[in-house]
Write a protein that holds these residues in place. Structure first.
Motif, PDB file in Angstrom:
ATOM      1  N   HIS B  91       0.846  -1.245   0.108  1.00 42.69           N
ATOM      2  CA  HIS B  91       0.096   0.108  -0.050  1.00 42.69           C
ATOM      3  C   HIS B  91       0.886   1.185   0.016  1.00 42.69           C
ATOM      4  N   ASP B  92       0.634   2.139  -0.501  1.00 37.71           N
ATOM      5  CA  ASP B  92       1.201   3.640  -0.912  1.00 37.71           C
ATOM      6  C   ASP B  92       2.554   3.396  -1.416  1.00 37.71           C
ATOM      7  N   THR B  93       2.873   2.467  -2.192  1.00 41.17           N
ATOM      8  CA  THR B  93       4.202   2.415  -2.797  1.00 41.17           C
ATOM      9  C   THR B  93       4.114   2.702  -4.367  1.00 41.17           C
ATOM     10  N   LEU B  94       2.854   3.112  -4.906  1.00 40.52           N
ATOM     11  CA  LEU B  94       2.772   3.027  -6.420  1.00 40.52           C
ATOM     12  C   LEU B  94       3.593   4.389  -6.644  1.00 40.52           C
ATOM     13  N   THR B  95       3.728   5.446  -5.914  1.00 39.90           N
ATOM     14  CA  THR B  95       4.489   6.787  -6.368  1.00 39.90           C
ATOM     15  C   THR B  95       6.085   6.456  -5.893  1.00 39.90           C
ATOM     16  N   SER B  96       6.317   5.432  -5.092  1.00 36.68           N
ATOM     17  CA  SER B  96       7.769   5.328  -4.766  1.00 36.68           C
ATOM     18  C   SER B  96       8.714   4.818  -5.903  1.00 36.68           C
ATOM     19  N   ASP B  97      10.101   4.588  -5.635  1.00 33.34           N
ATOM     20  CA  ASP B  97      11.064   4.209  -6.526  1.00 33.34           C
ATOM     21  C   ASP B  97      10.821   2.811  -6.598  1.00 33.34           C
ATOM     22  N   ARG B  98      10.228   2.068  -5.891  1.00 30.37           N
ATOM     23  CA  ARG B  98      10.218   0.546  -6.042  1.00 30.37           C
ATOM     24  C   ARG B  98       8.718   0.303  -5.723  1.00 30.37           C
ATOM     25  N   PRO B  99       8.046   0.397  -6.690  1.00 30.37           N
ATOM     26  CA  PRO B  99       6.286  -0.011  -6.164  1.00 30.37           C
ATOM     27  C   PRO B  99       6.247  -1.210  -6.047  1.00 30.37           C
ATOM     28  N   VAL B 100       5.464  -1.842  -5.036  1.00 31.46           N
ATOM     29  CA  VAL B 100       4.879  -3.069  -4.948  1.00 31.46           C
ATOM     30  C   VAL B 100       3.782  -3.330  -5.597  1.00 31.46           C
ATOM     31  N   LYS B 101       3.447  -3.972  -6.459  1.00 30.50           N
ATOM     32  CA  LYS B 101       2.029  -3.992  -7.126  1.00 30.50           C
ATOM     33  C   LYS B 101       1.610  -5.372  -6.967  1.00 30.50           C
ATOM     34  N   THR B 102       0.561  -5.292  -5.812  1.00 30.12           N
ATOM     35  CA  THR B 102       0.015  -6.616  -5.259  1.00 30.12           C
ATOM     36  C   THR B 102      -1.689  -6.282  -5.689  1.00 30.12           C
ATOM     37  N   ILE B 103      -2.501  -7.379  -5.295  1.00 35.11           N
ATOM     38  CA  ILE B 103      -3.648  -7.447  -5.420  1.00 35.11           C
ATOM     39  C   ILE B 103      -4.343  -6.090  -4.762  1.00 35.11           C
ATOM     40  N   GLY B 104      -3.930  -5.786  -3.503  1.00 37.61           N
ATOM     41  CA  GLY B 104      -4.448  -4.842  -2.667  1.00 37.61           C
ATOM     42  C   GLY B 104      -3.992  -3.450  -2.981  1.00 37.61           C
ATOM     43  N   SER B 105      -2.731  -3.356  -3.602  1.00 36.87           N
ATOM     44  CA  SER B 105      -2.201  -2.031  -4.031  1.00 36.87           C
ATOM     45  C   SER B 105      -2.256  -1.621  -5.530  1.00 36.87           C
ATOM     46  N   TYR B 106      -2.648  -2.611  -6.115  1.00 37.45           N
ATOM     47  CA  TYR B 106      -2.652  -2.409  -7.747  1.00 37.45           C
ATOM     48  C   TYR B 106      -3.683  -2.901  -8.424  1.00 37.45           C
ATOM     49  N   TRP B 107      -4.068  -4.449  -8.330  1.00 41.33           N
ATOM     50  CA  TRP B 107      -5.040  -4.712  -9.278  1.00 41.33           C
ATOM     51  C   TRP B 107      -6.261  -4.189  -9.138  1.00 41.33           C
TER      52      TRP B 107
END
Lengths: 423, 344
Positions: B91-107
């Motif tokens: 969560h809240d990583t999509l604008t960071s240098d290393r986004p973690v794209k998970t079901i909860g954060s991205y899908w």
């Protein structure tokens, strides 16, 4: 084109002088009558004397023993396992525009499906008048077409978003191949089933263990998509979807469903895994573009490049590369040797076909000084391949996909090439 | 599943098809797909719920199934093992240098999870889950993403009431307005800048596979035939059995490598495994259970391997190997013969 020949003349004289010196050395070593010149000429080679193997030694021919280094390669750290991974076409070893079948890069999501053609079926269902099943034999009874198209993975050059990373055009640009397909226009199969007026999208599906699916607008499906069973004249290779794959000209490779077994017609897109969690382009503001299907115009110099250094020294040099656009043809490629201060129009040789690779050359006299090489493609819509920084200004560095920025190779005085970025 | 077409159905179809094809520009090729055939293949699910099978499952049940069938790659809580996909958190990583794209954060859609698990998971054993199992796993994935409580039950009725947090952050390709015009037009050809500096080198962060860094040498080495090492004398095994074992081994390939250059992956590399002391591959982190068994002298002879592979969890309680086991004796014999054919 080459207005100063002096360099090559000098080196030809240089060769004769040193050959004469070698002859002299042989004389003093006691040879009765030493011939002077190149041993490749003066000595009888085995193949010039002994018989070679007969016909049928290789019923399916293979390249020369001396070409064993020409192969696909992968980058092990990229993925968890080779069954869901990618390898790369050795662009620096190829010329012309056609990629040989055995060198076309591979991308699988569940390994290579070993499909038995007699048990392969293609189903059309969903919003159609008549859901149909075709065998491979049925497919061969439709009129077919031959078209040459590039297939580029959306992630090609994806490792270069944050900066120069991989040394070699095979790794930076090798998720592409260019092949002549023989296939049936998808339109014929859809018309056979009769698309209902509510049908606006299709969803092709693969028969492999990943059952890969994508949503494609009906308009594209009826326009130029092919259901292909041959590549470069022979059956598709297993790793390219044998016995049948979808060809989606100009659009990202992930949509070219391999081992194609089903096409569903629907009234809206499916938003499946490969068009949501993957193959969407995350921008710097945290929002993401989806359905970025078309491949932007792009080019790369394949020779010289890090895997193909300049080994011949100063003098006449052939620079070559490839260019392509998912929106049409490539009427012009510009090349610079000084990092973009001055540009020269490259010479395009070979067919200039819609959504196909183009081959370009720029012949020049290398004076042995450091080079900063770039190529810049123009497509027939007027679009010009942007710099990496222009792209980053719009997309940030997290988008993974659709990196078509201009590539730079530096070449030092020894002819060694390296992947760099410049101001 | 449908094995043959009822002749009566065929007769009716021919009649219908004949009429239909006479009317248009059709070729009259292909045949009518039966309802059962369409049902067998058409399992896809859309965000509006179209395609969802009847069924239900809760996060509790999903956790058990996930531990058995998914955790070996994705970790117990979706945190992932090695480079396998991370499914939770970020969560809240999509604008960071290393986004973690998970079901909860991205899908964007939950239907994608259901569809994908149903069509392609578990990796190497796709299409083996029941609808209830897929509902359960999907519910568990919502739970590990902090989107539902652990007693939450997901079913065909409440499915479309769940939306994922990042849905609104996707929009259709807008390159036509944001890039195509900006990147089109005349270009400078002469004296385009005053000077040029190199700002970054790949050599500094060199991650290119090493083999090609010495491509020039490879060319020369390749021309020389390598001298084949004298093979170790081995027991002669039926080549056909080995060949069929190689096919069975596909079930193992998601986690194990075997053959030239095999390395440890999710499971240890298996070159020379037959006859080897258990737990002896260097650099692999075995489960406590396997380390204990190895300590009491377990050796992978044919008999022990055969017992283990029949039902790994029964043979060795606590093993990390999530594989359910090989039911057919012929498969067991073949896969062991295949592994036996590949020495250290």
């Amino acid at each position: 084109m080459i207005d100063n020949n002096e360099g090559s003349k000098t080196s030809r004289r240089g060769f004769l002088t040193s050959a004469a010196a070698a002859g002299g050395a042989a004389l003093t070593a006691g040879a009765a009558k030493a011939a002077s010149g190149d041993s490749a000429i003066l000595e009888t080679q085995n193949w010039n004397s002994e018989l070679g193997v007969g016909v049928d030694a290789a019923p399916y021919g293979v390249p020369s023993e001396h070409e064993k280094h020409v192969k696909r390669r992968n980058v092990e750290w990229l993925t968890a396992d080779t069954v869901s991974s990618i390898n790369f076409t050795p662009l620096h070893e190829l010329d012309g525009i056609i990629t040989p079948n055995g060198l076309c890069f591979e991308r699988h999501h569940g390994g290579v499906a070993e499909v038995e053609p007699a048990l392969h079926r293609i189903m059309i269902n969903g919003l159609v008048d008549t859901p149909l099943v075709f065998t491979m034999q049925d497919l061969l009874r439709f009129p077919r077409e031959n078209r040459i198209f590039f297939l580029e993975c959306a992630a090609n050059s994806g490792m270069e978003w944050r900066g120069a990373q991989l040394n070699g055009c095979q790794f930076t640009h090798g998720m592409i191949h260019n092949v002549m397909y023989t296939g049936v226009p998808l339109r014929y199969l859809l018309e056979e089933a009769g698309v209902k007026t509510a049908g606006k999208w299709i969803m092709p599906e693969g028969a492999d263990a990943s059952g890969l699916t994508r949503s494609i607008p009906l308009e594209k499906a009826l326009d130029d998509c092919l259901v292909a069973f041959k590549m470069n004249g022979e059956a598709l290779r297993p790793e390219q979807g044998y016995p049948v794959r979808l060809v989606v000209p100009g659009w990202e490779g992930n949509m070219w469903i391999k081992w194609l077994r089903r096409i569903e017609v629907g009234d809206q897109p499916w938003h499946h895994r490969e068009e949501t969690s993957k193959y969407t382009d995350l921008l710097a503001n945290g929002k993401a573009r989806r359905f970025t299907w078309e491949m932007d115009a792009k080019s790369v110099i394949t020779n010289p490049s890090p895997q193909a250094p300049l080994t011949h020294g100063p003098g006449p040099t052939v620079l070559t590369g490839v260019a392509w656009s998912g929106r049409g043809t490539i009427p012009q490629v510009d090349v610079t040797t000084d990092g973009g201060i001055n540009w020269h129009k490259a010479r395009i040789s070979g067919p200039s076909l819609d959504k196909s690779m183009h081959r370009f050359y720029y012949e020049f006299d290398w004076d042995g000084s450091e080079l900063l090489l770039q190529s810049r493609a123009h497509d027939n819509t007027g679009y010009v391949q942007p710099t990496k920084d222009q792209l980053r200004a719009v997309r940030g560095t997290n988008s993974i996909y659709h990196n078509n920025g201009i590539q730079t190779w530096s070449v030092n005085a020894e002819g060694v090439a390296e992947n760099v970025e410049i101001s | 599943m449908l094995k043959f077409l009822n002749p009566a159905v065929v007769a009716v179809f021919v009649l219908v098809a004949g009429q239909s094809f006479a009317g248009g520009d059709k070729f009259g090729l292909g045949r009518l797909a039966t309802t059962d055939e369409v049902a067998a293949w058409d399992t896809d699910v859309r965000p509006d719920g179209q395609g969802l099978p009847v069924g239900s499952g809760d996060a509790y049940t999903g956790e058990e199934i996930f531990a058995e069938k998914c955790a070996v790659c994705h970790g117990d809580f979706g945190e992932a093992v090695g480079r396998w996909p991370v499914l939770a958190g970020g969560h809240d990583t999509l604008t960071s240098d290393r986004p973690v794209k998970t079901i909860g954060s991205y899908w964007p859609y939950l239907s994608t999870v259901f569809d994908y698990v149903n069509r392609a998971m578990p990796f190497g054993d796709a299409r083996s889950l029941t609808p209830d199992e897929v509902y359960s796993i999907t519910a568990y994935l919502l739970y590990v993403n902090d989107l539902v409580e652990e007693d939450f039950e997901l079913n065909s009725d409440n499915f479309t009431s769940i939306s994922l947090p990042n849905e609104d952050n996707f929009y259709d390709d807008d390159r036509a307005t944001t890039e195509l015009i900006a990147f089109s037009g005349d270009v400078c050809m002469v004296d385009c800048k005053d000077s040029v500096e190199i700002t970054a080198h790949a050599a500094v962060v060199d991650v290119t596979p090493e083999e090609t860094a010495v491509a020039a040498e490879t060319v020369q080495v390749a021309a020389v035939e390598p001298v084949a090492a004298e093979p170790e004398p081995v027991e002669v095994i039926d080549p056909e059995l080995i060949a069929s074992g190689k096919k069975v081994f596909k079930k193992c390939k998601a986690c194990h490598q075997i053959g030239e250059g095999a390395k440890n992956r999710t499971g240890p590399m298996l070159n020379g495994v037959v006859g080897r002391a258990a737990g002896s591959v260097e650099g692999f982190r075995y489960s406590k259970a396997l380390v204990a068994a190895a300590g009491s002298g377990l050796t992978w002879d044919i008999q022990e391997l055969s017992l283990f592979l029949t039902k790994p969890r029964d043979f060795l309680k606590g093993t990390k190997m999530s594989f359910p086991g090989l039911k057919k004796q012929a498969d067991l014999d073949a896969v062991i013969a295949y592994m036996q054919s590949i020495a250290e």
